[in-house]
Design a protein around this motif. Structure first.
Motif, PDB file in Angstrom:
ATOM      1  N   LEU A   1       0.825  -1.208   0.000  1.00  0.00           N
ATOM      2  CA  LEU A   1       0.000   0.000   0.000  1.00  0.00           C
ATOM      3  C   LEU A   1       0.860   1.261   0.000  1.00  0.00           C
ATOM      4  O   LEU A   1       1.828   1.373   0.753  1.00  0.00           O
ATOM      5  N   SER A   2       0.461   2.200  -0.827  1.00  0.00           N
ATOM      6  CA  SER A   2       1.101   3.511  -0.861  1.00  0.00           C
ATOM      7  C   SER A   2       0.449   4.401   0.199  1.00  0.00           C
ATOM      8  O   SER A   2      -0.629   4.087   0.705  1.00  0.00           O
ATOM      9  N   PRO A   3       1.080   5.536   0.548  1.00  0.00           N
ATOM     10  CA  PRO A   3       0.459   6.450   1.520  1.00  0.00           C
ATOM     11  C   PRO A   3      -0.943   6.903   1.101  1.00  0.00           C
ATOM     12  O   PRO A   3      -1.835   7.008   1.943  1.00  0.00           O
ATOM     13  N   VAL A   4      -1.155   7.137  -0.178  1.00  0.00           N
ATOM     14  CA  VAL A   4      -2.471   7.601  -0.652  1.00  0.00           C
ATOM     15  C   VAL A   4      -3.533   6.517  -0.465  1.00  0.00           C
ATOM     16  O   VAL A   4      -4.682   6.808  -0.144  1.00  0.00           O
ATOM     17  N   GLU A   5      -3.149   5.242  -0.632  1.00  0.00           N
ATOM     18  CA  GLU A   5      -4.112   4.146  -0.491  1.00  0.00           C
ATOM     19  C   GLU A   5      -4.399   3.809   0.969  1.00  0.00           C
ATOM     20  O   GLU A   5      -5.467   3.288   1.283  1.00  0.00           O
ATOM     21  N   ALA A   6      -3.464   4.109   1.863  1.00  0.00           N
ATOM     22  CA  ALA A   6      -3.591   3.666   3.249  1.00  0.00           C
ATOM     23  C   ALA A   6      -3.939   4.761   4.245  1.00  0.00           C
ATOM     24  O   ALA A   6      -4.473   4.474   5.305  1.00  0.00           O
TER      25      ALA A   6
ATOM     26  N   ILE B   1      -1.579   0.914   7.067  1.00  0.00           N
ATOM     27  CA  ILE B   1      -0.594   1.988   6.948  1.00  0.00           C
ATOM     28  C   ILE B   1       0.229   1.742   5.687  1.00  0.00           C
ATOM     29  O   ILE B   1       0.278   0.622   5.169  1.00  0.00           O
ATOM     30  N   ALA B   2       0.865   2.787   5.204  1.00  0.00           N
ATOM     31  CA  ALA B   2       1.744   2.640   4.049  1.00  0.00           C
ATOM     32  C   ALA B   2       2.810   1.599   4.377  1.00  0.00           C
ATOM     33  O   ALA B   2       3.364   1.583   5.471  1.00  0.00           O
ATOM     34  N   GLY B   3       3.065   0.715   3.438  1.00  0.00           N
ATOM     35  CA  GLY B   3       4.036  -0.355   3.637  1.00  0.00           C
ATOM     36  C   GLY B   3       3.393  -1.696   3.927  1.00  0.00           C
ATOM     37  O   GLY B   3       4.029  -2.736   3.758  1.00  0.00           O
ATOM     38  N   ASP B   4       2.132  -1.694   4.391  1.00  0.00           N
ATOM     39  CA  ASP B   4       1.410  -2.950   4.549  1.00  0.00           C
ATOM     40  C   ASP B   4       1.157  -3.541   3.170  1.00  0.00           C
ATOM     41  O   ASP B   4       1.080  -2.810   2.175  1.00  0.00           O
TER      42      ASP B   4
ATOM     43  N   HIS C   1      -9.034   2.414 -14.118  1.00  0.00           N
ATOM     44  CA  HIS C   1      -9.861   1.645 -13.196  1.00  0.00           C
ATOM     45  C   HIS C   1      -9.440   1.866 -11.749  1.00  0.00           C
ATOM     46  O   HIS C   1      -8.271   2.094 -11.450  1.00  0.00           O
ATOM     47  N   ARG C   2     -10.426   1.784 -10.870  1.00  0.00           N
ATOM     48  CA  ARG C   2     -10.227   1.943  -9.433  1.00  0.00           C
ATOM     49  C   ARG C   2     -11.110   0.931  -8.702  1.00  0.00           C
ATOM     50  O   ARG C   2     -12.196   0.594  -9.159  1.00  0.00           O
ATOM     51  N   LEU C   3     -10.631   0.473  -7.561  1.00  0.00           N
ATOM     52  CA  LEU C   3     -11.440  -0.363  -6.685  1.00  0.00           C
ATOM     53  C   LEU C   3     -11.717   0.447  -5.425  1.00  0.00           C
ATOM     54  O   LEU C   3     -10.857   0.599  -4.555  1.00  0.00           O
ATOM     55  N   TYR C   4     -12.928   0.992  -5.362  1.00  0.00           N
ATOM     56  CA  TYR C   4     -13.369   1.790  -4.222  1.00  0.00           C
ATOM     57  C   TYR C   4     -13.876   0.845  -3.141  1.00  0.00           C
ATOM     58  O   TYR C   4     -14.528  -0.160  -3.435  1.00  0.00           O
ATOM     59  N   PHE C   5     -13.605   1.169  -1.886  1.00  0.00           N
ATOM     60  CA  PHE C   5     -14.130   0.381  -0.777  1.00  0.00           C
ATOM     61  C   PHE C   5     -14.752   1.321   0.246  1.00  0.00           C
ATOM     62  O   PHE C   5     -14.269   2.425   0.466  1.00  0.00           O
ATOM     63  N   THR C   6     -15.833   0.867   0.870  1.00  0.00           N
ATOM     64  CA  THR C   6     -16.417   1.657   1.943  1.00  0.00           C
ATOM     65  C   THR C   6     -15.498   1.565   3.154  1.00  0.00           C
ATOM     66  O   THR C   6     -14.850   0.532   3.377  1.00  0.00           O
ATOM     67  N   PRO C   7     -15.396   2.642   3.920  1.00  0.00           N
ATOM     68  CA  PRO C   7     -14.534   2.614   5.107  1.00  0.00           C
ATOM     69  C   PRO C   7     -14.907   1.447   6.024  1.00  0.00           C
ATOM     70  O   PRO C   7     -16.085   1.117   6.183  1.00  0.00           O
ATOM     71  N   ASN C   8     -13.887   0.818   6.604  1.00  0.00           N
ATOM     72  CA  ASN C   8     -14.143  -0.319   7.483  1.00  0.00           C
ATOM     73  C   ASN C   8     -12.971  -0.481   8.451  1.00  0.00           C
ATOM     74  O   ASN C   8     -11.911   0.113   8.266  1.00  0.00           O
ATOM     75  N   GLU C   9     -13.176  -1.287   9.487  1.00  0.00           N
ATOM     76  CA  GLU C   9     -12.185  -1.455  10.552  1.00  0.00           C
ATOM     77  C   GLU C   9     -10.848  -1.990  10.032  1.00  0.00           C
ATOM     78  O   GLU C   9      -9.783  -1.591  10.504  1.00  0.00           O
ATOM     79  N   VAL C  10     -10.897  -2.885   9.056  1.00  0.00           N
ATOM     80  CA  VAL C  10      -9.657  -3.447   8.521  1.00  0.00           C
ATOM     81  C   VAL C  10      -8.815  -2.359   7.886  1.00  0.00           C
ATOM     82  O   VAL C  10      -7.632  -2.186   8.215  1.00  0.00           O
ATOM     83  N   MET C  11      -9.396  -1.594   6.979  1.00  0.00           N
ATOM     84  CA  MET C  11      -8.627  -0.563   6.286  1.00  0.00           C
ATOM     85  C   MET C  11      -8.291   0.601   7.209  1.00  0.00           C
ATOM     86  O   MET C  11      -7.320   1.318   6.955  1.00  0.00           O
ATOM     87  N   ASN C  12      -9.036   0.778   8.286  1.00  0.00           N
ATOM     88  CA  ASN C  12      -8.659   1.793   9.281  1.00  0.00           C
ATOM     89  C   ASN C  12      -7.349   1.427   9.969  1.00  0.00           C
ATOM     90  O   ASN C  12      -6.688   2.286  10.540  1.00  0.00           O
ATOM     91  N   ASN C  13      -6.975   0.152   9.931  1.00  0.00           N
ATOM     92  CA  ASN C  13      -5.724  -0.324  10.526  1.00  0.00           C
ATOM     93  C   ASN C  13      -4.557  -0.319   9.540  1.00  0.00           C
ATOM     94  O   ASN C  13      -3.439  -0.644   9.909  1.00  0.00           O
TER      95      ASN C  13
ATOM     96  N   HIS D   1      -9.100  10.917   0.777  1.00  0.00           N
ATOM     97  CA  HIS D   1     -10.386  10.488   1.336  1.00  0.00           C
ATOM     98  C   HIS D   1     -11.144   9.601   0.354  1.00  0.00           C
ATOM     99  O   HIS D   1     -12.331   9.378   0.511  1.00  0.00           O
ATOM    100  N   GLN D   2     -10.452   9.104  -0.659  1.00  0.00           N
ATOM    101  CA  GLN D   2     -11.133   8.376  -1.719  1.00  0.00           C
ATOM    102  C   GLN D   2     -11.351   6.901  -1.403  1.00  0.00           C
ATOM    103  O   GLN D   2     -12.183   6.262  -2.023  1.00  0.00           O
ATOM    104  N   HIS D   3     -10.598   6.314  -0.485  1.00  0.00           N
ATOM    105  CA  HIS D   3     -10.779   4.910  -0.110  1.00  0.00           C
ATOM    106  C   HIS D   3     -10.785   4.002  -1.328  1.00  0.00           C
ATOM    107  O   HIS D   3     -11.752   3.287  -1.584  1.00  0.00           O
ATOM    108  N   GLU D   4      -9.692   4.017  -2.075  1.00  0.00           N
ATOM    109  CA  GLU D   4      -9.648   3.168  -3.253  1.00  0.00           C
ATOM    110  C   GLU D   4      -8.228   2.746  -3.583  1.00  0.00           C
ATOM    111  O   GLU D   4      -7.263   3.385  -3.170  1.00  0.00           O
ATOM    112  N   PHE D   5      -8.144   1.635  -4.322  1.00  0.00           N
ATOM    113  CA  PHE D   5      -6.881   1.114  -4.811  1.00  0.00           C
ATOM    114  C   PHE D   5      -6.795   1.409  -6.300  1.00  0.00           C
ATOM    115  O   PHE D   5      -7.786   1.303  -7.017  1.00  0.00           O
ATOM    116  N   ASN D   6      -5.600   1.742  -6.770  1.00  0.00           N
ATOM    117  CA  ASN D   6      -5.399   1.951  -8.199  1.00  0.00           C
ATOM    118  C   ASN D   6      -5.604   0.638  -8.937  1.00  0.00           C
ATOM    119  O   ASN D   6      -5.082  -0.393  -8.540  1.00  0.00           O
ATOM    120  N   GLY D   7      -6.354   0.702 -10.022  1.00  0.00           N
ATOM    121  CA  GLY D   7      -6.689  -0.498 -10.790  1.00  0.00           C
ATOM    122  C   GLY D   7      -5.726  -0.766 -11.920  1.00  0.00           C
ATOM    123  O   GLY D   7      -6.075  -0.628 -13.079  1.00  0.00           O
TER     124      GLY D   7
END
Length: 130
Positions: A15-20, A93-96, A79-91, A26-32
């Motif tokens: 994960l990059s800083p922007v993704e994590a 960090i960049a580098g995970d 393409h992008r994979l958007y995800f709704t905020p959730n406890e997993v992604m709240n944990n 605030h976009q909550h998404e992964f680059n596709g």
């Protein structure tokens, strides 16, 4: 006790800083990128995905949306994979590392692998197909 997930197809990325980091984006998404597009296909869709953190009991069902952010552009796709905020992604960090894949029952699984844990594979610069 955590459950072993067997994938029929998956890809992995660091994960990059922007993704994590929600403060960076605030976009909550992964680059596709290509590997993710090969996994998810060219068509937009919404579904529930099971998010989990490897080695923990933390898991949440959250909606994801696969879409082309440049769908109206005649010669370009993004393409992008958007995800709704959730406890997993709240944990996260960049580098995970993150694994996105379909299990043998065709359920979309998204697994967070925390940096510094035994199952972390180091830095994976680009999406890699497994």
């Amino acid at each position: 006790m955590t459950t072993t997930i067997r994938f029929r197809a998956s890809c992995i990325k660091t994960l990059s800083p922007v993704e994590a980091n929600p403060e960076r984006s605030h976009q909550h998404e992964f680059n596709g990128v290509k590997e993710l597009k090969n996994l998810l296909g060219p068509n937009s869709f919404q579904c529930d995905a099971r998010f989990s953190i490897r080695g923990t009991q933390i898991e949440k069902l959250a909606q994801v949306t696969w879409y082309d952010a440049r769908a109206s552009h005649p010669s370009r796709s993004e393409h992008r994979l958007y995800f709704t905020p959730n406890e997993v992604m709240n944990n996260a960090i960049a580098g995970d590392n993150i694994i996105v894949g379909y299990d043998n029952s065709d359920n979309l699984q998204i697994i967070l692998i925390k940096i510094g844990t035994p199952s972390h594979e180091g830095i994976i610069e680009n999406w890699r197909r497994n």
